[in-house]
Design an enzyme around this catalytic site. Structure first.
Site, PDB file in Angstrom:
ATOM      1  N   GLY A  52       1.238  10.036   1.253  1.00  0.00           N
ATOM      2  CA  GLY A  52       0.219   9.250   0.342  1.00  0.00           C
ATOM      3  C   GLY A  52      -1.125   9.335   0.974  1.00  0.00           C
ATOM      4  O   GLY A  52      -1.988   9.326  -0.046  1.00  0.00           O
ATOM      5  N   ARG A  60       6.058  10.894  15.208  1.00  0.00           N
ATOM      6  CA  ARG A  60       4.981   9.832  15.031  1.00  0.00           C
ATOM      7  C   ARG A  60       4.586   9.073  16.356  1.00  0.00           C
ATOM      8  O   ARG A  60       3.257   8.841  16.628  1.00  0.00           O
ATOM      9  CB  ARG A  60       5.291   8.774  13.970  1.00  0.00           C
ATOM     10  CG  ARG A  60       5.498   9.114  12.550  1.00  0.00           C
ATOM     11  CD  ARG A  60       5.725   8.455  11.520  1.00  0.00           C
ATOM     12  NE  ARG A  60       5.368   8.937  10.276  1.00  0.00           N
ATOM     13  CZ  ARG A  60       5.613   8.395   9.189  1.00  0.00           C
ATOM     14  NH1 ARG A  60       6.458   7.224   9.022  1.00  0.00           N
ATOM     15  NH2 ARG A  60       5.643   8.906   8.036  1.00  0.00           N
ATOM     16  N   GLY A 114       2.906  15.610   1.308  1.00  0.00           N
ATOM     17  CA  GLY A 114       4.486  15.732   0.814  1.00  0.00           C
ATOM     18  C   GLY A 114       5.126  17.157   1.038  1.00  0.00           C
ATOM     19  O   GLY A 114       5.311  17.334   2.184  1.00  0.00           O
ATOM     20  N   LYS A 143       4.721  18.970 -11.325  1.00  0.00           N
ATOM     21  CA  LYS A 143       4.022  18.258 -12.447  1.00  0.00           C
ATOM     22  C   LYS A 143       2.602  18.392 -12.534  1.00  0.00           C
ATOM     23  O   LYS A 143       1.844  18.011 -11.498  1.00  0.00           O
ATOM     24  CB  LYS A 143       4.630  16.595 -12.522  1.00  0.00           C
ATOM     25  CG  LYS A 143       6.002  16.542 -13.100  1.00  0.00           C
ATOM     26  CD  LYS A 143       6.478  15.307 -13.323  1.00  0.00           C
ATOM     27  CE  LYS A 143       7.670  15.034 -13.960  1.00  0.00           C
ATOM     28  NZ  LYS A 143       8.080  13.675 -14.046  1.00  0.00           N
TER      29      LYS A 143
END
Ligand code: AMP
Length: 395
Positions: A376, A35, A353, A197
């Protein structure tokens, strides 16, 4: 879209929101410096113009002022990476910050103490934002990882720089990459959605239906679709209450002319474990006692064929339980297929992710056109949302 390229920072103090929320070990050493390295081009451009850089970031989730979350721990390493001795202010607002900012000369860098030592940061409090704003002449947002939060330093502070705000190189690259897929992507555009999911990906799937030509669905989501169509999925992961939704998605896709590709075979396991017995099954004929944990060979051939003819590719989510070696082959070979297509000129974006983790773990990072840095934030972009941190610069 204004970026740091559009400004000359000579004698200007740039107030830069960076994402230096880096992982630290017990000795407070940084275990992954990505980062900081990612923010370097923006900072260097400002210094080379003859400006100075005031860096602000959060680190972890402190409850008030806790030394273990102090950004002082990263000063030495940051100095080493940036090639400039970084000064440190033990507060991010008030007299300490103001004096340190005031004393800064062109070519110098100041790092402010953890923004989240103040609850006002996450609340997006106006007066706190104003105090931050008073430190700089031009506001630069280069923190993609927090661009989906309407916090003081990511969003509200921009109000105080009506004509003097822009994106850093990193954030600009993230936005450009997603635009390359959704807005000006060369056709055919293919999205590959995996993961566990349906429920966590539904908004993304719906958004994709308006934007892509091909939609590959894999991973744990597969079985809800297969069961909804009357297939036998054994003990595979399934969300029974999402079956109707799955059928609706298939119907909508058809109406919109989006081709959906689901697995046709799977690597079955007799338990959820790397040591499980393994057997290949047709996706709709998985016996009881077995569960699908990876894409099968026919599926991979089919997916690879779709990928090979795509000109724009978006990948979010693994197609198997890649954390277990025996069930990682599908995700690896999918990544390789995307790498091949990229070599032949397709644009590929990996984001949101676990697919990023997989790409890094299997050393495929350099084969992709772009690997997103924000989990996110990227997921929200894939859902079609405008991020508050992005909107604040565009306004
Ligand atoms: P997500 O965070 O939604 O992208 O989901 C990623 C997770 O999905 C990873 O941890 C995978 O292990 C998991 N996953 C992928 N395929 C399957 C599968 N067939 N059964 C269970 N979990 C899966």
């Amino acid at each position: 879209m204004k970026t740091v390229k559009d400004f000359n920072f000579k004698n200007q103090k740039a107030l830069i929101r960076v994402d230096f929320n880096v992982p630290l070990n017990d000795q407070f050493e940084i275990t992954d410096t990505n980062r900081i390295e990612a923010a370097k081009p923006t900072i260097i451009k400002i210094l080379e113009d003859g400006g100075c850089a005031i860096l602000m970031s959060h680190l972890g989730r402190p409850k008030g002022k806790q030394d273990e979350f102090s950004l002082r721990h990263i000063v030495d390493k940051t100095s080493e990476i940036l090639g400039v001795r970084v000064k440190f202010a033990t507060d991010c607002i008030g007299k300490i910050a103001e004096d340190a900012a005031h004393a800064l000369h062109p070519g110098e860098i100041l790092l402010l103490e953890n923004l989240r030592f103040y609850a006002e940061e996450e609340k997006g409090e106006k007066n706190f934002s104003k105090q931050l704003a008073s430190l700089g002449d031009i506001y630069v947002n280069d923190a993609f990882g927090t661009a989906h939060r309407a916090h003081a330093s990511t969003t509200i502070v921009a109000e105080f720089f009506p004509n003097k705000k822009c994106f850093g190189f990193l954030l600009a690259k993230e936005i450009e990459s997603i635009n390359k897929v959704f807005k000006d992507g060369e056709k055919p555009v293919t999205a590959i959605l995996g993961g566990s999911k349906v429920s966590s990906k539904i908004t993304i799937i719906e958004n994709m239906l308006d934007k892509v030509n091909h939609l590959i669905i894999g991973g744990g989501m597969t079985y809800t679709f297969v069961k909804a169509q009357g297939g036998k999925i054994g003990n595979s992961i399934c969300e029974d209450d999402k079956q109707e939704l799955a059928l609706e998605i298939l119907k909508k896709a058809k109406a919109k002319g989006v081709q959906i590709h689901l697995p046709v075979d799977v690597v079955g396991a007799d338990s959820f474990s790397n040591d499980a017995k393994m057997q290949i099954f047709d996706v709709d004929k998985i016996p009881d006692g077995w569960q699908g944990l990876d894409a099968g060979p026919k599926t991979l051939a089919l997916f690879s064929e779709v990928i090979a003819k795509s000109r724009t590719i978006l990948w979010n989510g693994p197609v198997g339980v890649f954390e277990m070696e025996n069930f990682s082959k599908g995700t690896i070979s999918l990544g390789e297929a995307i790498g091949e297509a990229t070599k032949k000129g397709a644009f590929s974006l990996v984001g949101g992710g676990d697919s990023v983790a997989a790409v890094k773990q299997f050393g495929l990072e350099n084969q992709m056109s772009y690997v997103s840095t924000g989990g996110g934030a990227m997921l929200e972009m894939l859902e079609g949302k405008t991020l508050p941190g992005v909107a604040a610069i565009l306004e």
